[in-house]
Design a protein around this motif. Structure first.
Motif, short mmCIF file in Angstrom:
data_model
loop_
_atom_site.label_atom_id
_atom_site.label_comp_id
_atom_site.label_asym_id
_atom_site.label_seq_id
_atom_site.Cartn_x
_atom_site.Cartn_y
_atom_site.Cartn_z
N UNK A 8 0.83 -1.20 0.00
CA UNK A 8 0.00 0.00 0.00
C UNK A 8 0.86 1.25 0.00
N UNK A 9 1.96 1.23 0.77
CA UNK A 9 2.87 2.36 0.79
C UNK A 9 3.49 2.59 -0.58
N UNK A 10 3.85 1.49 -1.26
CA UNK A 10 4.41 1.62 -2.61
C UNK A 10 3.39 2.20 -3.57
N UNK A 11 2.11 1.81 -3.41
CA UNK A 11 1.06 2.37 -4.28
C UNK A 11 0.92 3.87 -4.07
N UNK A 12 1.05 4.32 -2.83
CA UNK A 12 0.97 5.75 -2.55
C UNK A 12 2.12 6.47 -3.22
N UNK A 20 -2.14 13.26 -12.45
CA UNK A 20 -2.95 13.89 -11.41
C UNK A 20 -4.36 13.32 -11.34
N UNK A 21 -4.80 12.65 -12.40
CA UNK A 21 -6.18 12.16 -12.43
C UNK A 21 -6.38 10.87 -11.65
N UNK A 22 -5.31 10.28 -11.12
CA UNK A 22 -5.46 9.09 -10.30
C UNK A 22 -6.07 9.49 -8.97
N UNK A 23 -7.17 8.83 -8.63
CA UNK A 23 -7.85 9.14 -7.37
C UNK A 23 -7.77 7.95 -6.44
N UNK A 24 -7.51 8.22 -5.19
CA UNK A 24 -7.51 7.18 -4.17
C UNK A 24 -8.96 6.94 -3.78
N UNK A 25 -9.39 5.68 -3.70
CA UNK A 25 -10.77 5.41 -3.28
C UNK A 25 -11.04 5.96 -1.88
N UNK A 26 -12.25 6.46 -1.70
CA UNK A 26 -12.62 7.03 -0.40
C UNK A 26 -12.57 5.99 0.70
N UNK A 27 -12.85 4.73 0.35
CA UNK A 27 -12.78 3.66 1.35
C UNK A 27 -11.36 3.48 1.87
N UNK A 30 -10.85 6.14 4.45
CA UNK A 30 -11.54 5.78 5.69
C UNK A 30 -10.80 4.69 6.46
N UNK A 31 -10.20 3.77 5.73
CA UNK A 31 -9.44 2.70 6.38
C UNK A 31 -8.26 3.28 7.16
N UNK A 32 -7.59 4.25 6.59
CA UNK A 32 -6.47 4.88 7.27
C UNK A 32 -6.93 5.82 8.38
N UNK A 33 -8.19 6.22 8.33
CA UNK A 33 -8.72 7.18 9.30
C UNK A 33 -9.57 6.50 10.38
N UNK A 34 -9.42 5.17 10.52
CA UNK A 34 -10.23 4.42 11.48
C UNK A 34 -10.08 4.93 12.90
N UNK A 35 -8.89 5.32 13.26
CA UNK A 35 -8.66 5.76 14.65
C UNK A 35 -9.31 7.11 14.95
N UNK A 108 -9.88 15.29 12.35
CA UNK A 108 -9.73 14.00 11.66
C UNK A 108 -9.03 14.19 10.31
N UNK A 109 -9.35 15.25 9.58
CA UNK A 109 -8.71 15.49 8.29
C UNK A 109 -7.23 15.79 8.41
N UNK A 110 -6.86 16.59 9.41
CA UNK A 110 -5.45 16.92 9.59
C UNK A 110 -4.65 15.71 10.04
N UNK A 111 -5.24 14.88 10.89
CA UNK A 111 -4.52 13.68 11.33
C UNK A 111 -4.36 12.69 10.18
N UNK A 112 -5.38 12.57 9.33
CA UNK A 112 -5.26 11.71 8.16
C UNK A 112 -4.19 12.24 7.22
N UNK A 113 -4.15 13.54 7.02
CA UNK A 113 -3.15 14.13 6.15
C UNK A 113 -1.74 13.85 6.68
#
Length: 180
Positions: A8-12, A20-27, A30-35, A108-113
């Motif tokens: 997953x890290x390599x994909x990032x 620029x048109x590659x979008x990360x799925x919202x799911x 959310x998976x990274x923002x579980x905490x 939550x947005x800043x911690x995810x970032x």
């Protein structure tokens, strides 16, 4: 599981260097923002409160107009004071609702970032030294892409998400009050 995280890290990292048109799925976000679901829940609750404000204001205004047709002055004054108190209560709901929306979703947005920047940066650092010699992987381009992608993620998940939820609640409540 660790191998999956590294993939997953390599994909990032690959997304940092691709179009620029590659979008990360919202799911995935959310998976990274579980905490941070507690903060997201707080923001959603605030969005429900804030989203109800404008339809309720319209409904209360209709009741206020009805009170103008009362014949008794004292009764009209009492209803006027009551609706003024309801508006003050609505202002209190607005205050707490907007604080909850912006605080919950911003935290939550800043911690995810921050999390995404750390993952991408660690992934970049794992590459061989020769990888950085390629022009598309220069330090200027990588840091620029890292900053740009992290800011785009913050816009997708921070208080903008709260604003979208608030607008959906306003729309749904407004339509249901209009039909009912």
């Amino acid at each position: 599981n660790n191998l999956q995280m590294n993939q997953n890290d390599e994909n990032i990292t690959q997304n940092l260097n691709e179009d620029e048109n590659n979008l990360v799925p919202f799911s995935e976000l959310l998976r990274h923002n579980k905490s941070e679901f507690g903060w997201i829940g707080l923001g959603m609750l605030g969005a429900v409160f804030a989203g109800c404000l404008f339809p309720m204001e319209g409904l209360i205004s209709a009741y206020i107009q009805n009170s103008f047709y009362l014949q008794n002055k004292d009764e009209m004054r009492d209803e006027g004071f009551m609706w003024c108190a309801v508006f003050v209560g609505l202002a209190g709901v607005a205050l707490f609702g907007y604080i909850m929306v912006y605080y919950g979703f911003t935290v939550s947005g800043e911690r995810l970032t921050r999390k995404m920047r750390e993952i991408a940066f660690k992934s970049i650092l794992r590459h061989d030294i020769g990888w950085f010699d390629m022009e598309k992987n220069s330090s200027v381009i990588l840091t620029s892409n890292l900053e740009k992608d992290a800011n785009a993620m913050a816009l997708a998940t921070g208080h903008n998400l709260g604003h979208k939820i608030q607008l959906m609640i306003t729309l749904l409540l407004g339509i249901s009050l209009g039909i009912g």
